[in-house]
Design a protein around this motif. Sequence first.
Motif, PDB file in Angstrom:
ATOM      1  N   LEU A   1      -6.126   5.828   1.052  1.00 46.96           N
ATOM      2  CA  LEU A   1      -4.976   4.952   0.867  1.00 46.96           C
ATOM      3  C   LEU A   1      -3.770   5.471   1.647  1.00 46.96           C
ATOM      4  CD1 LEU A   1      -3.683   2.497  -0.493  1.00 46.96           C
ATOM      5  CD2 LEU A   1      -3.077   3.983  -2.420  1.00 46.96           C
TER       6      LEU A   1
ATOM      7  N   ALA B   1       0.775   4.035  -2.870  1.00 51.94           N
ATOM      8  CA  ALA B   1       0.417   5.395  -2.469  1.00 51.94           C
ATOM      9  C   ALA B   1       1.462   6.403  -2.930  1.00 51.94           C
ATOM     10  CB  ALA B   1       0.251   5.459  -0.946  1.00 51.94           C
TER      11      ALA B   1
ATOM     12  N   ALA C   1       0.834  -1.208   0.000  1.00 48.65           N
ATOM     13  CA  ALA C   1       0.000   0.000   0.000  1.00 48.65           C
ATOM     14  C   ALA C   1       0.868   1.258   0.000  1.00 48.65           C
ATOM     15  CB  ALA C   1      -0.928   0.000   1.207  1.00 48.65           C
TER      16      ALA C   1
ATOM     17  N   VAL D   1      -6.003   4.193  -8.166  1.00 51.43           N
ATOM     18  CA  VAL D   1      -6.234   4.408  -6.738  1.00 51.43           C
ATOM     19  C   VAL D   1      -7.604   5.061  -6.600  1.00 51.43           C
ATOM     20  CG1 VAL D   1      -5.432   5.545  -4.653  1.00 51.43           C
ATOM     21  CG2 VAL D   1      -3.776   4.642  -6.285  1.00 51.43           C
TER      22      VAL D   1
ATOM     23  N   LEU E   1      -6.334  -5.029  -1.157  1.00 53.29           N
ATOM     24  CA  LEU E   1      -6.531  -3.592  -1.362  1.00 53.29           C
ATOM     25  C   LEU E   1      -7.748  -3.329  -2.243  1.00 53.29           C
ATOM     26  CD1 LEU E   1      -2.843  -2.369  -1.919  1.00 53.29           C
ATOM     27  CD2 LEU E   1      -4.256  -2.088   0.134  1.00 53.29           C
TER      28      LEU E   1
ATOM     29  N   LEU F   1      -9.769   0.364  -2.112  1.00 53.99           N
ATOM     30  CA  LEU F   1      -8.696   1.354  -2.209  1.00 53.99           C
ATOM     31  C   LEU F   1      -8.088   1.427  -3.607  1.00 53.99           C
ATOM     32  CD1 LEU F   1      -6.919   0.677   1.205  1.00 53.99           C
ATOM     33  CD2 LEU F   1      -8.481   2.555   0.622  1.00 53.99           C
TER      34      LEU F   1
END
Length: 235
Positions: free
Chosen positions: A223, A155, A151, A217, A202, A207
Amino acid sequence: MKQAWPHSTFLGRLRSSTLEELMGLGTPMVYPAHRKLLQQGDESRHVLLLTRGVAKVVASSESGYEMLLAIRVAGDLVGEMAAFEDQPRSGTVIACSEMTARIIQVNALESFLGRHPDAMRAMLAMLCARLRWANRRRIDFRAYDSLTRLARVVAELSQAYGHQGPDDSVSRQILDVTLNQAELASLAGLALPTTEKALASLSKLGLVERSYRKITVCDVPKLLVFAKVFGENPY
């Protein structure tokens, strides 16, 4: 002209007058997709100033294992480590799409940096940001579980290389680089099966959305909180 380059890149950190002079250095080149721009182990001493497209930096071990180290986009400089250290190249740079770049010999770059203190500061800031990114990945390996580690990578990539989708939602970002799951696994330091499970998790959490070699995303702020990413992205 400066507005065309992402702030995180070398060109994005330069003043307009400095940028204009730099763009006159070297020899312009066009590379097709999948072409190797720089080769690991090569002893050439030039750098490449990327002016269009996206590239991947990969490295191979003596046993043949290949790992994705970084993504580089238009505005970035690549090949500076071998040029300044006078050592063989530590990685291979591969064009993800058709690319344009300027080939600049190291002596010309050194002369340019000597004339422009702001360019020298930009170079140091770029190198520090890359070291900070590498340090984060080393810390992540010990500090977080596999889901959080992936993640965090997604991100930070969305912060650096994401763009808004057709719905113009600020919180929704499409990664502007094409990555397969093995490459994401390399960036996060995970095994491929672990990465596949983490991506599925995820996705179930709402997310991210996955399609062929593309990640969206769905909610960047959520996130970032989930991945425990706070402050400015150094990438």
